[in-house]
Design a protein around this motif. Structure first.
Motif, mmCIF file in Angstrom:
data_model
loop_
_atom_site.group_PDB
_atom_site.id
_atom_site.type_symbol
_atom_site.label_atom_id
_atom_site.label_comp_id
_atom_site.label_asym_id
_atom_site.label_seq_id
_atom_site.Cartn_x
_atom_site.Cartn_y
_atom_site.Cartn_z
ATOM 1 N N LEU A 1 0.620 6.276 6.532
ATOM 2 C CA LEU A 1 0.571 4.821 6.662
ATOM 3 C C LEU A 1 -0.816 4.316 7.040
ATOM 4 O O LEU A 1 -1.007 3.114 7.198
ATOM 5 C CB LEU A 1 1.595 4.351 7.702
ATOM 6 C CG LEU A 1 3.051 4.688 7.391
ATOM 7 C CD1 LEU A 1 3.972 4.186 8.483
ATOM 8 C CD2 LEU A 1 3.466 4.083 6.065
ATOM 9 N N TYR A 2 -1.768 5.221 7.205
ATOM 10 C CA TYR A 2 -3.155 4.827 7.520
ATOM 11 C C TYR A 2 -3.198 3.897 8.732
ATOM 12 O O TYR A 2 -3.856 2.858 8.695
ATOM 13 C CB TYR A 2 -3.798 4.094 6.338
ATOM 14 C CG TYR A 2 -3.748 4.809 5.021
ATOM 15 C CD1 TYR A 2 -4.786 5.652 4.630
ATOM 16 C CD2 TYR A 2 -2.687 4.653 4.161
ATOM 17 C CE1 TYR A 2 -4.748 6.319 3.415
ATOM 18 C CE2 TYR A 2 -2.640 5.308 2.939
ATOM 19 C CZ TYR A 2 -3.667 6.133 2.574
ATOM 20 O OH TYR A 2 -3.621 6.778 1.364
ATOM 21 N N LEU B 1 0.510 7.522 0.144
ATOM 22 C CA LEU B 1 -0.156 8.745 -0.306
ATOM 23 C C LEU B 1 -1.099 9.275 0.758
ATOM 24 O O LEU B 1 -1.814 8.504 1.404
ATOM 25 C CB LEU B 1 -0.974 8.460 -1.563
ATOM 26 C CG LEU B 1 -0.216 8.071 -2.832
ATOM 27 C CD1 LEU B 1 -1.204 7.728 -3.926
ATOM 28 C CD2 LEU B 1 0.691 9.211 -3.261
ATOM 29 N N LYS C 1 1.170 -0.629 8.858
ATOM 30 C CA LYS C 1 0.408 0.085 7.832
ATOM 31 C C LYS C 1 -1.031 -0.412 7.727
ATOM 32 O O LYS C 1 -1.309 -1.594 7.866
ATOM 33 C CB LYS C 1 1.065 -0.104 6.472
ATOM 34 C CG LYS C 1 2.391 0.548 6.309
ATOM 35 C CD LYS C 1 2.991 0.173 4.965
ATOM 36 C CE LYS C 1 4.421 0.655 4.883
ATOM 37 N NZ LYS C 1 5.070 0.225 3.652
ATOM 38 N N TRP C 2 -1.880 0.521 7.366
ATOM 39 C CA TRP C 2 -3.271 0.246 7.053
ATOM 40 C C TRP C 2 -4.003 -0.456 8.204
ATOM 41 O O TRP C 2 -4.839 -1.298 7.984
ATOM 42 C CB TRP C 2 -3.393 -0.578 5.765
ATOM 43 C CG TRP C 2 -3.230 0.263 4.536
ATOM 44 C CD1 TRP C 2 -2.359 1.292 4.367
ATOM 45 C CD2 TRP C 2 -3.959 0.168 3.314
ATOM 46 N NE1 TRP C 2 -2.487 1.837 3.126
ATOM 47 C CE2 TRP C 2 -3.456 1.157 2.448
ATOM 48 C CE3 TRP C 2 -4.974 -0.664 2.856
ATOM 49 C CZ2 TRP C 2 -3.955 1.353 1.160
ATOM 50 C CZ3 TRP C 2 -5.436 -0.486 1.573
ATOM 51 C CH2 TRP C 2 -4.943 0.516 0.738
ATOM 52 N N MET D 1 0.835 -1.191 0.000
ATOM 53 C CA MET D 1 0.000 0.000 0.000
ATOM 54 C C MET D 1 0.875 1.247 0.000
ATOM 55 O O MET D 1 1.950 1.265 0.558
ATOM 56 C CB MET D 1 -0.898 -0.001 1.241
ATOM 57 C CG MET D 1 -2.073 -0.938 1.113
ATOM 58 S SD MET D 1 -1.648 -2.698 1.140
ATOM 59 C CE MET D 1 -1.453 -2.977 2.868
ATOM 60 N N SER D 2 0.349 2.253 -0.604
ATOM 61 C CA SER D 2 1.181 3.440 -0.814
ATOM 62 C C SER D 2 1.267 4.298 0.441
ATOM 63 O O SER D 2 0.609 4.044 1.445
ATOM 64 C CB SER D 2 0.594 4.285 -1.926
ATOM 65 O OG SER D 2 -0.566 4.927 -1.453
#
Lengths: 803, 320
Positions: free
Chosen positions: B43-44, B4, B131-132, B1-2
């Motif tokens: 990084l959500y 962004l 992340k995420w 995952m990016s």
């Protein structure tokens, strides 16, 4: 006159006997790096920077478990995300061919697996959308709408081999052994039995990371239904030209380009996977160009994980008589025998390599080699420790190659093949290195020197041969070599007298341009600024049929310098041959009146002329001169030469004679396990230096990289799901300059003992691979305890009974 | 995952009142230096993504100041770590804080990160930061602490709070505790020992619409000396494995460890070993041993107990 300028008859295929036509640039400090400005000011174009008109973005699902199977996936919600064009699913009709012996990666990719083998692996689905954000949004929903069945996995290679271990791929294998290889040289069992002493050694090495700074990124554009053009940021992108039609058989023609590379090295299959995903996505979206991004390239491991066991037989003087290894690891390059066989005289070596199935992640030879050097160094340093001997003495006693000692190599190789028989690489490296670190006054028996500040003083030493010691030094199997798109190098002189070398390549940040240009400039007598390279690194550039034989990988200089050296010699012949030809000017181009003009150097022969600073002159009368530009203004349409890498008989270049050795002085704090590096000394035999600063850059870089890998870089996995937890540059500790408190001192020697042009020897990943083991010996010398790699504070405290 | 950033609204607050008003809206987050917040957004890592970012750097009058007011050090919440590290005023009497600021992160981050942000930063637990929101752990409102049963080499050696074995990662926090500081917010003044808490997902007792305005630190008593030491894998940039600050001398004996517990850990048993005593190697060692008397190792973090003990002993000796 010989075929090539300055090469004597019979020496055409012995590049180590060549000499540079001049040495105005080679070996000189202070040349401006031609690639430096763009990389410093941010204008260098990296793969992810590039935007292609009309391109869609694609991203693949990355598995959230170490080993799991998709039971169901509902794409309905994800498909409603604005900008999403297509979701390709694991149970869609397969596309391409899903068969490949050996490694997992490409075997499953074109069909998108529903079962993954490591956390972060591409599986399940590809989302194609107008932009990256839409891909991310859709993937986030897809994760929620996918049902997984978690399956057994292994993160520990020894555990995977235990009799009660769950078999993780029961459909493919009866146990968790993926492959096993045995090699033997000599008679190891007999030699061990007759050895006066034997010792058993076990070393365990935890996983380190590829730690890439830019994830994989690939563009694919369909030119026709059966033809694609692609751009990749992978070191070995050129291999995709050959492999794409293997997996995607409808593609008949492929043209590939490489970007400036920001850290996607090795692991061909990982890079290929990303490329194939892009090709598949582009196929299913009406041929629009697709940029496929793989963000979890950081998951790729550095190739240094495993358990290494050895039984070593040795004499009382430190001479190793036999070694029996059992290596349990899953490295992409697990050829531990190469290093020890190339750099020791021991004739009796046995190796059993067991490759267990694990779910750690893709192995990535980005940082490979440490395990190979570890086998070699550990053998001799353990013997030295047992005998309480200075390990540098044990190294010298055992130095040799392929079962022969250095005396034999001097008589049978150096003297016969024309090398300087008075040079001895290891002896010379050791002399310089020991002096620089103060070895003779600082080395002591392990665990006995405590400092006033309470820390233990330690000093360690590693050595190896210096690979790559010959052009085309390659591990690639023959079938792969046959498919490589390597072509000849071309060299043209344009109408303004500028030399342009044609050859596709991969830019990897090693000051390639200046180094290569120095060879051509010196061979031709041109000014450095008059030599340029035509690389196809950006989509704006068109690929030429010309290729460097080694795409800036580990063999870059040894192979490419040899191509360049002979090309430059050939080009000089060509330029001088035009200097005595009549100049026939048919048109009024450039303000020159048409007509027949005399040669620039009438009645002269090429051997009466020379070139310096891009000016041709008569040797006997230097005032008689003309510029190469003067000549090229008339003859540029004919001024072109090409050359291949010399096809050198491998039998002539078998024995490695170049060496490297590195030293680390440390203080180890027994209360915290902290290793403070007081001094690091790096010594390499370069054979012949072209760019000292580029070479030193490799040494410094390798020193830092090796230090990190040796002392604290370690991948941390969640034991429950097998997910990698430290997957960014905050949580995965890559060292920076401030992390080595003492100085790093780099030395180079030039023995000319390499088989490449001018006696050159490669440097590549040598230093990082060697230094990645160095703290083990420095720490042992300090605390008197062996600590497995990496020698983290946690492991040191545990070794001291405090952790 | 990016990595962004997703869309969000951004407002430059002109005053504290405006900032507090905006922060009372659902999904609003304050940004100062942004070195922690932007990382969490890229990084959500959290359940919810901020809808509104309220910029505090535009507030007037500025909260970027360092003053010695009648012997009380006052530092505005937006003062950069680099300025604290370089301040002669701070270094003169409150050297533990100066040293802590100097050893935080890297020069670039110190020129962006603020003292307010440093003491309010979110956990660094590898599970929390994955992340995420891969691990929706107890600190995010989930049911489990994944580290408790999983990988915990960097986690608490003094047990769990609200099922979480994360540690507070701040370098400045132990210095402020040792120096007996108070935190002035838009609603109240909080003694720093009551400032940190195990909230979801935050690490302080601040309400969503409450902002740190100022840090106040009394002058150390005559004869007292303060110090800060840190152990990290890398000396260049890392968060602490263990850090420790001490203020010893005169009538003071305050020792605080951090990165060993959910909150800065006041090592009172260690303090008892030094109170009224001349500092020497023996006292330092006894103090170090006492500091970890109540430690409970998790399966993979016994080594941190050794380091914590050493940090305390060395901090005590440094105050000699």
């Amino acid at each position: 006159m010989t075929t090539y300028y300055g090469i004597k008859d019979g020496e055409e295929y012995k590049p180590w006997l060549w000499s540079l036509s001049s040495a105005q640039y080679a070996g000189k400090h202070g040349l401006t790096r031609r690639d430096g400005l763009a990389k410093c000011n941010g204008t260098a174009v990296y793969a992810r920077d590039f935007q292609m008109a009309g391109a869609l973005c694609a991203k693949s699902m990355e598995a959230p478990y170490a080993h799991a199977k998709i039971l169901s996936m509902d794409t309905a919600r994800a498909a409603t995300v604005p900008g999403v064009r297509k979701i390709i699913k694991y149970d869609d009709p397969p596309i391409g061919v899903a068969s490949f012996d050996g490694q997992r990666y490409p075997g499953a990719l074109p069909t998108l697996p529903s079962e993954n083998w490591w956390a972060g692996e591409i599986c399940g689905a590809i989302v194609v959308a107008d932009n990256e954000m839409a891909c991310d949004e859709a993937l986030k929903i897809l994760y929620q709408d996918t049902e997984w069945e978690k399956l057994p996995f292994h993160l520990d290679c020894e555990r995977a081999l235990a009799s009660d271990a769950a078999v993780i791929y029961p459909d493919l294998l009866k146990n968790n052994i993926y492959d096993e290889e045995i090699e033997e040289y000599g008679d190891v069992d007999s030699a061990l039995q007759s050895s006066p002493n034997t010792i058993d050694v076990v070393i365990r090495q935890t996983a380190d990371s590829a730690a890439v700074v830019q994830g994989a990124c690939d563009f694919v554009k369909y030119l026709h239904d059966d033809e694609i053009e692609y751009w990749g940021n992978h070191e070995t992108h050129f291999l995709f030209t050959s492999y794409t039609p293997v997996f995607l058989p409808w593609i008949k023609r492929v043209t590939g380009h490489g970007f400036v590379n920001a850290g996607v090295f090795g692991h061909v299959w990982g890079g290929l996977a990303n490329h194939l995903m892009a090709a598949r996505a582009a196929k299913e979206t009406n041929g629009r160009p697709v940029k496929h991004l793989f963000d979890s390239a950081f998951y790729w491991l550095g190739d240094e994980v495993g358990t290494y066991k050895a039984t070593i037989g040795y004499k009382d003087n430190g001479e190793v008589t036999a070694v029996k290894y059992h290596h349990i690891n899953t490295g992409a390059l697990a050829d531990q025998l190469t290093q020890i066989r190339q750099s020791c005289k021991c004739e009796n070596i046995y190796s059993k390599k067991t490759f267990p199935c694990q779910n750690l992640g893709a192995y990535h030879c980005y940082r490979h080699g440490a395990n190979m050097v570890l086998t070699h160094v550990e053998t001799f340093n353990q013997v030295a420790n047992e005998l309480k001997m200075d390990p540098t003495q044990v190294a010298l006693i055992n130095d040799g190659s392929l079962g022969h000692d250095m005396a034999w190599i001097t008589e049978n190789i150096k003297k016969v093949q024309g090398f300087d028989a008075s040079r001895d690489s290891l002896k010379e490296c050791l002399a310089i290195g020991k002096e620089a670190i103060g070895w003779d006054t600082k080395w002591h028996q392990p665990g006995i020197k405590k400092l006033e500040n309470g820390s233990y003083h330690g000093i360690g030493f590693v050595w190896s041969h210096t690979w790559y010691h010959r052009p085309n030094d390659s591990n690639e199997p023959d079938d792969l070599k046959n498919r490589l798109p390597w072509g000849p190098l071309g060299l043209a002189v344009d109408a303004f007298g500028k030399v342009i070398v044609l050859g596709d390549n991969v830019e990897q940040g090693v000051n390639r341009d200046t180094t290569y240009a120095s060879i051509i400039a010196d061979e031709m007598g041109m000014k450095l600024e008059d030599v340029a390279f035509k690389f196809a690194n950006e989509p704006a550039e068109q690929r030429t049929p010309f290729d460097f034989h080694s795409h800036a990988d580990s063999r870059g200089m040894t192979t490419n310098s040899t191509m360049l050296g002979r090309l430059g010699k050939k080009a000089k012949d060509m330029v001088l041959s035009f200097a005595m030809q009549p100049r026939v000017i048919a048109g009024g181009w450039g303000g020159i009146t048409p007509g027949n003009y005399p040669p620039l150097f009438p009645n002269k022969q090429p051997e009466e002329l020379d070139i310096k600073d891009s000016v041709i002159y008569e040797i006997a009368n230097p005032a008689n001169q003309a510029t190469v530009a003067d000549l090229a203004a008339v003859f540029h349409t004919k001024m072109f030469v090409w050359d291949m890498v010399p096809d050198i008989d491998p039998e002539l270049q078998t024995f490695s004679m170049g060496r490297q050795c590195h030293f680390m002085e440390v203080e180890v704090d027994p209360e915290t396990g902290k290793v403070k590096v007081e001094k690091l000394v790096i010594v390499n035999d370069a054979g012949r230096l072209i760019s000292p600063e580029t070479y030193a850059g490799q040494q410094y870089g390798g020193a830092y990289m090796g230090f990190g890998r040796s002392t604290f870089e370690e991948v941390i996995f969640d034991p429950t799901d097998g997910v990698r937890l430290n997957d960014d540059l905050i949580s995965y500790p890559v060292p920076v300059m401030n992390d080595i408190e003492g100085p790093i001192v780099c030395h180079q020697i030039e023995t000319g003992l390499g088989y490449a042009a001018y006696g050159m020897i490669g440097v590549g990943e040598n230093i990082g691979a060697c230094v990645a083991n160095l703290s083990r010996y420095a720490v042992h010398n300090a605390i008197g305890k062996w600590v497995d790699l990496c020698t983290s504070p946690k492991k040191i405290l545990e070794a001291l009974g405090k952790g | 995952m990016s990595n962004l950033l997703r869309e969000f609204n951004h407002v430059n607050a002109k005053s504290l009142d405006e900032a507090v008003g905006l922060l009372s809206e659902t999904g609003a987050q304050a940004i100062a230096g942004g070195t922690d917040l932007l990382g969490t957004m890229k990084l959500y890592i959290l359940r919810d993504y901020p809808r509104l970012i309220v910029n505090l750097k535009t507030i007037a009058p500025s909260l970027d100041y360092i003053t010695d007011q009648d012997g009380v050090l006052k530092i505005g919440a937006l003062t950069k770590l680099g300025d604290i590290a370089k301040s002669d005023v701070v270094n003169k009497k409150w050297s533990a804080l100066s040293q802590a600021a100097q050893k935080t992160a890297s020069p670039h981050i110190r020129e962006m990160g603020t003292i307010g942000g440093n003491i309010c930063q979110l956990p660094r637990c590898l599970y929390f930061r994955k992340k995420w929101n891969r691990f929706d752990c107890a600190r995010k409102g989930g049911n489990a602490c994944y580290a408790l049963s999983g990988e915990n080499r960097y986690h608490s050696i003094f047990g769990a709070v609200k099922s979480c074995v994360d540690v507070n990662p701040s370098d400045l926090a132990p210095a402020l505790v040792a120096l007996n500081a108070s935190v002035v917010t838009t609603k109240r003044t909080i003694h720093c020992e009551q400032f940190w808490d195990v909230a979801i997902p935050n690490t302080t007792v601040l309400a969503p619409d409450e902002l740190v305005k100022e840090i106040q630190i009394p002058a150390p008593s005559s004869g007292a000396k303060s110090t800060f030491i840190k152990f990290a894998l890398r000396s260049s940039i890392d968060f602490p494995i263990v850090n420790c600050a001490a203020l010893i001398g005169g009538d003071a004996a305050r020792i605080c460890l951090n990165a060993v517990y959910n909150k800065p850990y006041r090592a009172t048993k260690a303090e008892d070993q030094v109170k009224g005593k001349a500092i020497d190697d023996t006292v330092a060692e006894l103090s170090g041993n006492a500091s970890v008397q109540d430690a409970i190792a998790l399966p993979f973090n016994k080594w941190k107990i050794q380091i914590a003990k050493t940090m305390v002993a060395r901090a005590v000796l440094a105050c000699k």
